[in-house]
Design an enzyme around this catalytic site. Structure first.
Site: not given
Length: 422
Positions: A22-23, A118, A123, A308, A400
């Site tokens: 995914k990443n 934000c 972040r 993760d 996701r």
């Protein structure tokens, strides 16, 4: 809202195919913005985050098509209509900010919403901004958007990042491919996903060396061309499913797995008493003799233990013999799964960035709630080893990052089903 029902059912045996990362895919997709020619990705995972990135690229005017049941993504950015990434899409996924570097490099301008809207410090977009400014970009924050421009084009530079951020490394490397001159990026992240990105960019005509080390050198070129690239195996999905036989017992072969992707994780599994071996098709994981042993874990940037996989490893340690300490050094507030595991009988104490887990002989099924992507799958793993039924709610997080979780675990003997919500 859907939930997943898991019933503890003993050892698991068989094979689980591992999807593309995914990443990696979320990083490779914005690379299409660097060229007018088509970029095709194979071995793509079929996930909601991929659909979000598809929507973002299409909002910029890119053509994106999913082929072969979604495992091939064909893209073309020959006729983009916008260089603005709107908040409505970017807020759904942090990886959306990876369009910033490519747009700036090719068009000399970009307007990209901050993830979640934000401030930069909340972040770590500051690392992205600092790197792009080192290449000559002028970036201003206005109304939650980064307004970036480089009227004369980006220029190569030597830049050292304050922290080895994966996303910032990816953004800076992509931008530097079209910058004038040579860029040397120091303290770069070393993750396999970055190596995969560089391999793809090199196929597109980029001149890059040093990927996989802390110093990456990029010689800018005038333009990039099209390419076809296979997405690397997902090391987080791989590690997650390696934990299934570790926590339940049995023997499972992970198809497409590579030891080099999860070496530090494998060290911890073997220290806990779990057997890991390479096969012609991937990796085989087995646990046959009693409870695993408690081991301590500290999350670190690659090649260290992945943040993760911390939640999933905690699920295993909940049933280990002895007491383990898990220290989270990458992200704040990443122990939200701990209270849910305690509902299943786990003994966990959290103090700041450290969790102390005292293993119990048997977890007990309970209704629990997923708080994020990795937490959700950690609760499923715990449910596989628990006595009775575990119902995991709010599993939309799972979609996701994991494709066909129920099908893959059912295939090795797990008793698991997805319950459709109203």
């Amino acid at each position: 809202m859907d939930s997943i029902l898991v019933t503890g059912n003993g050892p698991l045996n068989g094979q689980i195919p591992i999807a593309g990362a995914k990443n990696a895919c979320l990083t490779l997709m914005p690379a299409t913005l660097l060229s007018e020619e088509p970029l095709t990705l194979t071995n793509a995972p079929r996930l909601s985050d991929i659909k979000t990135m598809t929507a973002l690229l299409q909002s910029l005017g890119a053509e994106v098509s999913a082929l072969q049941d979604g495992q091939v993504i064909a893209m073309s950015s020959h006729d983009l209509t916008s260089q603005t990434a709107d908040y409505d899409i970017v807020r759904k996924m942090r990886a959306s900010n990876l369009v910033l570097g490519p747009l700036l490099a090719r068009f000399g301008q970009a307007v990209v919403s901050l993830p979640g809207g934000c401030a930069i410090g909340a972040r770590p977009m500051d690392l992205h901004v600092e790197g792009l400014e080192a290449l000559g970009a002028e970036i201003e924050l206005k109304d939650g958007y980064l307004h970036a421009k480089a009227p004369g084009g980006l220029k190569g530079a030597v830049h050292e990042m304050r922290f080895a951020s994966v996303g910032a490394t990816e953004n800076i490397v992509m931008a530097a491919t079209l910058a004038k001159g040579t860029t040397v990026l120091k303290n770069a992240a070393r993750e396999p996903e970055i190596v995969d990105l560089v391999e793809c960019l090199r196929k597109m005509g980029a001149q890059i060396s040093g990927e996989g080390t802390s110093t990456i050198e990029i010689q800018g070129v005038d333009c990039l061309h099209g390419a076809t690239h296979q997405v690397v195996t997902d090391r987080i999905e791989l590690g997650t499913y390696m934990l299934a036989p570790a926590i339940c017992g049995g023997e499972v072969e992970l198809l497409g797995g590579r030891m080099s992707l999860v070496s530090s994780f494998v060290e911890k599994l073997e220290a806990a008493g779990v057997s890991v071996s390479e096969t012609e098709k991937g990796l085989k994981v087995a646990r046959k003799n009693g409870r695993v042993r408690a081991v301590d874990v500290v999350t670190e940037p690659f090649p260290g233990f992945p943040t993760d996989l911390q939640a999933q490893m905690m699920a295993l340690m909940c049933t280990a013999e002895g007491t383990s300490v898990l220290e989270e050094r990458i992200f704040e507030n990443r122990f939200m799964h701990a209270p849910e595991l305690t509902r299943m009988g786990a003994q966990i104490e959290v103090h700041g960035g450290t969790a102390t887990v005292t293993g119990v002989e048997q977890l007990k099924g309970a209704p629990v709630m997923a708080t994020d992507l990795r937490a959700s799958v950690s609760l499923i793993l715990a449910g596989l080893a628990a006595e009775g039924e575990t119902t995991v709610s709010r599993v939309y997080h799972l979609d996701r990052g994991y494709e066909h979780v129920v099908r893959k675990l059912e295939g090795v003997g797990a008793k698991i089903e997805r319950i459709k919500g109203e």
